[in-house]
Design a protein around this motif. Structure first.
Motif, PDB file in Angstrom:
ATOM      1  N   SER A   1      46.617  33.559   1.291  1.00  0.00           N
ATOM      2  CA  SER A   1      45.966  33.531   2.603  1.00  0.00           C
ATOM      3  C   SER A   1      45.536  34.907   3.122  1.00  0.00           C
ATOM      4  O   SER A   1      45.187  35.039   4.285  1.00  0.00           O
ATOM      5  N   THR A   2      45.564  35.925   2.271  1.00  0.00           N
ATOM      6  CA  THR A   2      45.144  37.267   2.671  1.00  0.00           C
ATOM      7  C   THR A   2      44.245  37.842   1.583  1.00  0.00           C
ATOM      8  O   THR A   2      44.010  37.210   0.548  1.00  0.00           O
ATOM      9  N   ILE A   3      43.799  39.055   1.801  1.00  0.00           N
ATOM     10  CA  ILE A   3      43.066  39.781   0.769  1.00  0.00           C
ATOM     11  C   ILE A   3      43.971  40.936   0.329  1.00  0.00           C
ATOM     12  O   ILE A   3      44.137  41.915   1.059  1.00  0.00           O
ATOM     13  N   PRO A   4      44.589  40.821  -0.851  1.00  0.00           N
ATOM     14  CA  PRO A   4      45.441  41.898  -1.342  1.00  0.00           C
ATOM     15  C   PRO A   4      44.587  43.118  -1.706  1.00  0.00           C
ATOM     16  O   PRO A   4      43.638  43.015  -2.476  1.00  0.00           O
ATOM     17  N   VAL A   5      44.904  44.273  -1.162  1.00  0.00           N
ATOM     18  CA  VAL A   5      44.114  45.476  -1.404  1.00  0.00           C
ATOM     19  C   VAL A   5      44.166  45.873  -2.871  1.00  0.00           C
ATOM     20  O   VAL A   5      43.191  46.405  -3.409  1.00  0.00           O
ATOM     21  N   ALA A   6      45.259  45.599  -3.564  1.00  0.00           N
ATOM     22  CA  ALA A   6      45.349  45.913  -4.993  1.00  0.00           C
ATOM     23  C   ALA A   6      44.236  45.202  -5.764  1.00  0.00           C
ATOM     24  O   ALA A   6      43.622  45.786  -6.668  1.00  0.00           O
ATOM     25  N   GLU A   7      43.947  43.959  -5.413  1.00  0.00           N
ATOM     26  CA  GLU A   7      42.868  43.223  -6.070  1.00  0.00           C
ATOM     27  C   GLU A   7      41.505  43.814  -5.709  1.00  0.00           C
ATOM     28  O   GLU A   7      40.607  43.889  -6.547  1.00  0.00           O
TER      29      GLU A   7
ATOM     30  N   LEU B   1      49.627  46.497   0.334  1.00  0.00           N
ATOM     31  CA  LEU B   1      48.850  46.299   1.549  1.00  0.00           C
ATOM     32  C   LEU B   1      48.036  45.023   1.440  1.00  0.00           C
ATOM     33  O   LEU B   1      47.349  44.793   0.436  1.00  0.00           O
ATOM     34  N   PHE B   2      48.106  44.209   2.492  1.00  0.00           N
ATOM     35  CA  PHE B   2      47.365  42.956   2.557  1.00  0.00           C
ATOM     36  C   PHE B   2      46.497  42.970   3.811  1.00  0.00           C
ATOM     37  O   PHE B   2      46.960  43.355   4.885  1.00  0.00           O
ATOM     38  N   LEU B   3      45.249  42.548   3.664  1.00  0.00           N
ATOM     39  CA  LEU B   3      44.334  42.464   4.792  1.00  0.00           C
ATOM     40  C   LEU B   3      44.386  41.046   5.340  1.00  0.00           C
ATOM     41  O   LEU B   3      44.135  40.075   4.622  1.00  0.00           O
ATOM     42  N   LEU B   4      44.734  40.943   6.617  1.00  0.00           N
ATOM     43  CA  LEU B   4      44.902  39.627   7.227  1.00  0.00           C
ATOM     44  C   LEU B   4      43.577  39.085   7.731  1.00  0.00           C
ATOM     45  O   LEU B   4      42.727  39.820   8.223  1.00  0.00           O
ATOM     46  N   TRP B   5      43.452  37.787   7.622  1.00  0.00           N
ATOM     47  CA  TRP B   5      42.277  37.050   8.076  1.00  0.00           C
ATOM     48  C   TRP B   5      42.719  36.069   9.145  1.00  0.00           C
ATOM     49  O   TRP B   5      43.910  35.893   9.377  1.00  0.00           O
ATOM     50  N   ASP B   6      41.798  35.381   9.771  1.00  0.00           N
ATOM     51  CA  ASP B   6      42.164  34.446  10.841  1.00  0.00           C
ATOM     52  C   ASP B   6      43.126  33.359  10.348  1.00  0.00           C
ATOM     53  O   ASP B   6      43.983  32.900  11.097  1.00  0.00           O
ATOM     54  N   ASP B   7      42.992  32.942   9.084  1.00  0.00           N
ATOM     55  CA  ASP B   7      43.843  31.876   8.549  1.00  0.00           C
ATOM     56  C   ASP B   7      45.063  32.403   7.800  1.00  0.00           C
ATOM     57  O   ASP B   7      45.764  31.637   7.148  1.00  0.00           O
TER      58      ASP B   7
END
Length: 192
Positions: free
Chosen positions: A91-97, A76-82
């Motif tokens: 370019s995302t926030i990986p939920v695993a991290e 799962l990756f959390l998307l941001w505007d960029d």
């Protein structure tokens, strides 16, 4: 609200603003730190991890995300505007991290709120085979003080509702911690 190429959401920012108001209220009294306006996902990730590292053992840490959740190869990756789905790691926030950072967080109480599509993927990422299949005690997450609140199952989509001017989950949290607190606090212990 997410990248322009990915059907941007209308109310994700407003959800975050509404929750900030409730969390900073006299009842909750949280010190809310949000990302620097205009920050890209990489900088937000850095700011978030830095905040996690400053927690003391007697703290309560709440991490909230409202936006697009993108599932790729089981992660799962959390998307941001960029965010660019062709460059997920940078370019995302990986939920695993994020889960790893929360495991290392010294705060006694931790809550991760994911108001996004596919949020339920975090269950598998946290080491659970199914919601009821493995006792939580066997994972690295202590059930009494490390919780995850999810707006959707692994393969479900979370939706914004125009009549709520946001998502159902965030609107319900804001109402329960705000104007509907007495009704939500069924046992009258002043805790939810």
């Amino acid at each position: 609200n997410g990248p322009a190429k990915f059907d941007p959401l209308q109310f994700a920012r407003l959800d975050a603003e509404n929750l900030t108001v409730v969390l900073q209220s006299e009842r909750c009294a949280f010190d809310v730190q949000g990302p620097t306006p205009g920050s890209g996902a990489f900088l937000v990730r850095h700011q978030l991890f830095k905040c996690i590292e400053t927690c003391a053992p007697d703290d309560t840490f709440l991490c909230y995300y409202s936006g697009h959740g993108f599932l790729e190869r089981g992660s799962l990756f959390l998307l941001w505007d960029d965010s660019d789905i062709d460059h997920l790691l940078s370019s995302t926030i990986p939920v695993a991290e994020l889960l790893q950072a929360l495991r290392l967080c010294r705060a006694e109480n931790k809550l991760l709120v994911l108001d996004c599509c596919h949020a339920g993927a975090v269950v598998n990422m946290a080491g659970l085979k199914s919601v009821a299949g493995v006792p939580v005690q066997e994972t690295e997450i202590a059930p009494d003080n490390h919780l995850v609140l999810m707006a959707s199952n692994r393969l479900e989509q979370a939706r914004e509702l125009t009549e709520l001017q946001g998502s159902f989950m965030t609107a319900a949290i804001c109402a329960a911690l705000g104007k509907d607190f007495d009704r939500a606090d069924r046992d009258g212990d002043k805790r939810l």
